[in-house]
Structure formats: structure tokens, C-alpha cells
Motif scaffolding. Structure first.
Motif, PDB file in Angstrom:
ATOM      1  N   SER A 113      14.822  30.834  65.446  1.00 19.03           N
ATOM      2  CA  SER A 113      14.224  30.370  64.181  1.00 19.03           C
ATOM      3  C   SER A 113      13.720  28.937  64.303  1.00 19.03           C
ATOM      4  N   THR A 114      14.563  28.066  64.850  1.00 24.38           N
ATOM      5  CA  THR A 114      14.160  26.665  64.977  1.00 24.38           C
ATOM      6  C   THR A 114      13.018  26.517  65.982  1.00 24.38           C
ATOM      7  N   LEU A 115      13.046  27.338  67.027  1.00 26.42           N
ATOM      8  CA  LEU A 115      11.960  27.305  68.012  1.00 26.42           C
ATOM      9  C   LEU A 115      10.646  27.761  67.384  1.00 26.42           C
ATOM     10  N   ALA A 116      10.722  28.804  66.547  1.00 21.24           N
ATOM     11  CA  ALA A 116       9.517  29.330  65.902  1.00 21.24           C
ATOM     12  C   ALA A 116       8.922  28.328  64.925  1.00 21.24           C
ATOM     13  N   VAL A 117       9.775  27.624  64.202  1.00 22.52           N
ATOM     14  CA  VAL A 117       9.310  26.704  63.167  1.00 22.52           C
ATOM     15  C   VAL A 117       8.835  25.381  63.749  1.00 22.52           C
ATOM     16  N   SER A 118       9.614  24.834  64.704  1.00 23.66           N
ATOM     17  CA  SER A 118       9.323  23.483  65.192  1.00 23.66           C
ATOM     18  C   SER A 118       8.837  23.437  66.636  1.00 23.66           C
ATOM     19  N   GLN A 119       8.822  24.626  67.301  1.00 26.10           N
ATOM     20  CA  GLN A 119       8.450  24.708  68.718  1.00 26.10           C
ATOM     21  C   GLN A 119       9.384  23.916  69.622  1.00 26.10           C
ATOM     22  N   LYS A 120      10.599  23.647  69.143  1.00 25.44           N
ATOM     23  CA  LYS A 120      11.620  23.004  69.982  1.00 25.44           C
ATOM     24  C   LYS A 120      12.991  23.330  69.393  1.00 25.44           C
ATOM     25  N   PHE A 121      14.014  23.257  70.233  1.00 34.92           N
ATOM     26  CA  PHE A 121      15.370  23.523  69.775  1.00 34.92           C
ATOM     27  C   PHE A 121      15.924  22.295  69.059  1.00 34.92           C
ATOM     28  N   GLN A 122      16.562  22.527  67.908  1.00 39.76           N
ATOM     29  CA  GLN A 122      17.160  21.428  67.159  1.00 39.76           C
ATOM     30  C   GLN A 122      18.675  21.477  67.306  1.00 39.76           C
ATOM     31  N   GLY A 123      19.210  20.465  67.955  1.00 45.79           N
ATOM     32  CA  GLY A 123      20.643  20.436  68.240  1.00 45.79           C
ATOM     33  C   GLY A 123      21.511  20.400  67.000  1.00 45.79           C
ATOM     34  N   PHE A 285      16.689  45.183  65.918  1.00 40.50           N
ATOM     35  CA  PHE A 285      15.805  45.315  64.755  1.00 40.50           C
ATOM     36  C   PHE A 285      15.817  44.028  63.925  1.00 40.50           C
ATOM     37  N   ILE A 286      17.021  43.454  63.789  1.00 39.61           N
ATOM     38  CA  ILE A 286      17.161  42.241  62.977  1.00 39.61           C
ATOM     39  C   ILE A 286      16.376  41.094  63.607  1.00 39.61           C
ATOM     40  N   ILE A 287      16.465  40.959  64.934  1.00 41.86           N
ATOM     41  CA  ILE A 287      15.725  39.908  65.639  1.00 41.86           C
ATOM     42  C   ILE A 287      14.219  40.117  65.482  1.00 41.86           C
ATOM     43  N   ALA A 288      13.779  41.400  65.597  1.00 41.79           N
ATOM     44  CA  ALA A 288      12.358  41.704  65.417  1.00 41.79           C
ATOM     45  C   ALA A 288      11.907  41.383  63.996  1.00 41.79           C
ATOM     46  N   SER A 289      12.753  41.725  63.004  1.00 45.66           N
ATOM     47  CA  SER A 289      12.423  41.423  61.603  1.00 45.66           C
ATOM     48  C   SER A 289      12.317  39.921  61.380  1.00 45.66           C
ATOM     49  N   LEU A 290      13.202  39.167  62.022  1.00 42.59           N
ATOM     50  CA  LEU A 290      13.160  37.705  61.923  1.00 42.59           C
ATOM     51  C   LEU A 290      11.830  37.174  62.436  1.00 42.59           C
ATOM     52  N   GLY A 291      11.420  37.650  63.610  1.00 42.58           N
ATOM     53  CA  GLY A 291      10.152  37.205  64.187  1.00 42.58           C
ATOM     54  C   GLY A 291       8.968  37.534  63.302  1.00 42.58           C
ATOM     55  N   MET A 292       8.991  38.739  62.692  1.00 42.58           N
ATOM     56  CA  MET A 292       7.893  39.141  61.813  1.00 42.58           C
ATOM     57  C   MET A 292       7.884  38.317  60.530  1.00 42.58           C
ATOM     58  N   SER A 293       9.074  38.056  59.962  1.00 40.51           N
ATOM     59  CA  SER A 293       9.141  37.272  58.717  1.00 40.51           C
ATOM     60  C   SER A 293       8.671  35.836  58.936  1.00 40.51           C
ATOM     61  N   LEU A 294       8.887  35.314  60.159  1.00 43.45           N
ATOM     62  CA  LEU A 294       8.424  33.963  60.483  1.00 43.45           C
ATOM     63  C   LEU A 294       6.955  33.946  60.908  1.00 43.45           C
ATOM     64  N   GLY A 295       6.390  35.144  61.116  1.00 41.86           N
ATOM     65  CA  GLY A 295       4.986  35.256  61.495  1.00 41.86           C
ATOM     66  C   GLY A 295       4.685  34.795  62.906  1.00 41.86           C
ATOM     67  N   VAL A 296       5.673  34.912  63.820  1.00 40.66           N
ATOM     68  CA  VAL A 296       5.468  34.396  65.177  1.00 40.66           C
ATOM     69  C   VAL A 296       5.376  35.495  66.227  1.00 40.66           C
ATOM     70  N   ILE A 297       5.590  36.784  65.841  1.00 36.30           N
ATOM     71  CA  ILE A 297       5.434  37.878  66.807  1.00 36.30           C
ATOM     72  C   ILE A 297       4.448  38.895  66.243  1.00 36.30           C
TER      73      ILE A 297
END
Length: 325
Positions: A113-123, A285-297
Motif C-alpha cells: 500500500s505504501t509503495l503504491a501510494v508513495s513509490q517508496k517504503f515508509q518505515g 484475492f485480497i492482495i489483488a483487490s487491494l491493488g485494484m482499489s489503489l488503481g496500481v494493477i
């Protein structure tokens, strides 16, 4: 349908927890952690590499790796129950690995999620999730060792079958709500309450009372998964679906087996564990749904993964039978 699929997995996992107590989890914890780290890490890397070789984007590839790294808790439980393998040594290790996978999946979803939103990992966000995990484990330990067993002991004379069933179902759904509120999966909460009740004197009665609920909800769960299949997508992407299926069936057997061996178990137990974990399931499925909801896959990745999951579901019982007895 997807929401129903999440709800319907609760009672089968609760029933599994009743057969797999807190003490057993501690016994296999070290083995399961090492084996899961090797298995998940290897499949994430392989999924990412395959995605890039297919010309997919960075986000599609990294999410694909995450999806291929998650086994199906529900499918494995159903297969073990039908084949009466719950008491076997390798089954205990597999159950432990599934729990570690579920916990690791929460952290992986935060990272994705953080990678999709900010393109980097947030510690900071990862640290927050680790604190949540520690808090959740502490609650699990305190409730499981002290509160629930003591409560059932004192109320034993008031608990006829109907009352005990309502109490058990209420405790299960209460832990599901708590797990969801903290940020974990409903399925994990259900399993944990089952493992807590497995330490009580009423566990055999509860198992007997919950059996019809488990069978009913388990059956409808598989119907709901089937409803998520789009035949047009299968026809259009049959080559990719078969490729991913082969990767899952071969890769998960190899890396899960290597992980169990690396944790200090024998070759026979390792191979039995590896063959049991040769599928992907509901967390994918949950991971795929996450990617779709974030619009990154891409939109096609979800039905492709569901198709791979269904195919590997059908092969799971045969793979378990193929492993050395």
C-alpha cells in the motif's frame, strides 16, 4: 460475492483452531517461521521476475509476487479434514506456516500500500503495524491462557448445548471484530479464538456443536469462489493462467519443502508439507483487490489469479496424496 466469501471462511477456520491449540502453535512456531520466510520470499521474487519477463509494469509484477506467495488456508483445512490428516506431524507444521503467512501478509499489504501510494517504503507505517501485531499477540496470549478457560470452568453447569454453541459463536465473532478493528483478517481472528477454546475443558463439545456450521459455511464459500470466475477472461488469458499454475504447483512444492528442511525437519515431513502448500487462495484475492482499489494493477490480474487459485484448488488433494505416506 467477495464479501460473502470473506464471511463464509470464518467458521471453517474457527473449527480448525479448535483442533490446533495454542500450545501446538508454540511448538511449531520456530519451524513455521523459518519455512514460511524462505517459501514466501522465494515466491515473491519468482513472481516479480516472471511479471517483468512478461513485460508487465513494476507494480503488476510486485503484486503478482505477493499473490503467488500466499497459500489457501481454507483449501488445506478442507483437504486435511476430508483425508483425516489433522493429527499428522506435517499437518501441524503446515498449520503453523499458514498462520505465519497470514501474519506476514498483513505486513506485506502495508508495504504494498505504501509503495503504491508513495513509490517508496515508509518505515513509520511498518513500525506501527509491528506494534499492532505485538499487541494482538499479547491479547491472544492473555485471553487464551487466563480469561476464557477460567470463564468456561466457572459457567460449566449453566452451559447446555444450545447455550454453549451461542457462547462459542459469539466469542468467535467477537475475536473476528477485534482482529478486523486492529487491522488483521477476519479469518485470522476466527482461527485464534478456536485455538483459545482448544485449551478449555469444553473443546470436544464445542467441536461437535460447530461441525454443522463449518460444513454449511465451507460449502457456500466454495460456491462464492466459483462465482468470481469469468469464463471470457480464462479463454483470453489461458496461456498465462497455465503458466502461473505451473509456477505455483512446482515452485511452492520446492521452496516450501526447502524451507521446512532448513528449519531442521526431515526430508519426508518437508516433502509432505511442500505438497500440501501447492496452491494459492483467499489472501491472494485480497492482495489483488487491494491493488485494484489503489488503481496500481491492471483489471485482468484479479480474474487471472482467481482462475489459477481454482485450478490449484482442484489439484491440492491429489498433491497431498502424491506425497510420501
Amino acid at each position: 460475492v467477495h464479501t460473502w466469501a470473506e464471511i463464509l471462511v470464518i467458521f471453517p477456520l474457527f473449527a480448525l483452531g479448535l483442533e490446533f491449540s495454542f500450545k501446538k502453535l508454540i511448538d511449531v512456531g520456530g519451524t513455521a517461521s523459518i519455512a514460511t520466510l524462505i517459501n514466501m520470499g522465494s515466491m515473491i521474487i519468482i513472481g516479480y521476475i516472471i511479471g517483468k519477463l512478461l513485460g508487465w509494469s513494476f507494480m503488476d509484477s510486485i503484486f503478482l509476487g505477493g499473490m503467488l506467495s500466499m497459500s489457501s488456508t481454507t483449501i488445506i483445512i478442507k483437504a486435511f479434514n476430508d483425508m483425516n490428516l489433522q493429527k499428522k506431524k506435517f499437518a501441524g507444521i503446515v498449520f503453523g506456516m499458514l498462520i505465519v503467512e497470514d501474519l506476514a501478509a498483513i505486513l506485506m499489504m502495508v508495504l504494498l500500500s505504501t509503495l503504491a501510494v508513495s513509490q517508496k517504503f515508509q518505515g513509520a507505517e511498518l513500525f506501527d503495524e509491528l506494534l499492532k501485531l505485538l499487541f494482538f499477540m499479547l491479547i491472544w496470549f492473555v485471553v487464551g491462557i487466563f480469561l476464557i478457560p477460567t470463564m468456561l470452568q466457572k459457567l460449566k453447569k449453566y452451559l447446555n448445548d444450545e447455550t454453549l454453541l451461542i457462547v462459542a459463536a459469539g466469542l468467535c465473532l467477537g475475536m473476528v471484530l477485534f482482529a478486523s478493528a486492529v487491522g488483521f483478517s477476519a479469518a485470522l481472528g476466527a482461527f485464534i479464538m478456536g485455538s483459545i477454546l482448544a485449551e478449555t475443558i469444553e473443546v470436544k463439545r464445542i467441536e461437535h456443536l460447530v461441525e454443522p456450521l463449518k460444513n454449511l459455511f465451507g460449502a457456500v464459500f466454495f460456491v462464492s469462489v466459483g462465482m468470481m470466475i469469468d469464463p471470457k477472461i480464462i479463454g483470453e488469458y489461458i496461456g498465462i493462467i497455465l503458466l502461473f499454475t505451473v509456477v505455483v504447483l512446482i515452485g511452492r512444492v520446492i521452496f516450501a519443502s526447502l524451507g521446512v528442511i532448513a528449519s531442521g525437519q526431515g526430508l519426508k515431513v518437508a516433502i509432505q508439507s511442500g505438497f500440501s502448500l501447492a496452491q494459492i487462495g483467499e489472501f491472494s484475492f485480497i492482495i489483488a483487490s487491494l491493488g485494484m482499489s489503489l488503481g496500481v494493477i491492471s483489471n485482468t490480474l484479479y480474474p487471472i489469479i482467481v482462475a489459477v487459485s481454482v485450478i490449484s484448488t482442484f489439484t491440492t488433494p491429489y498433491f497431498i496424496k502424491m506425497s510420501p505416506g
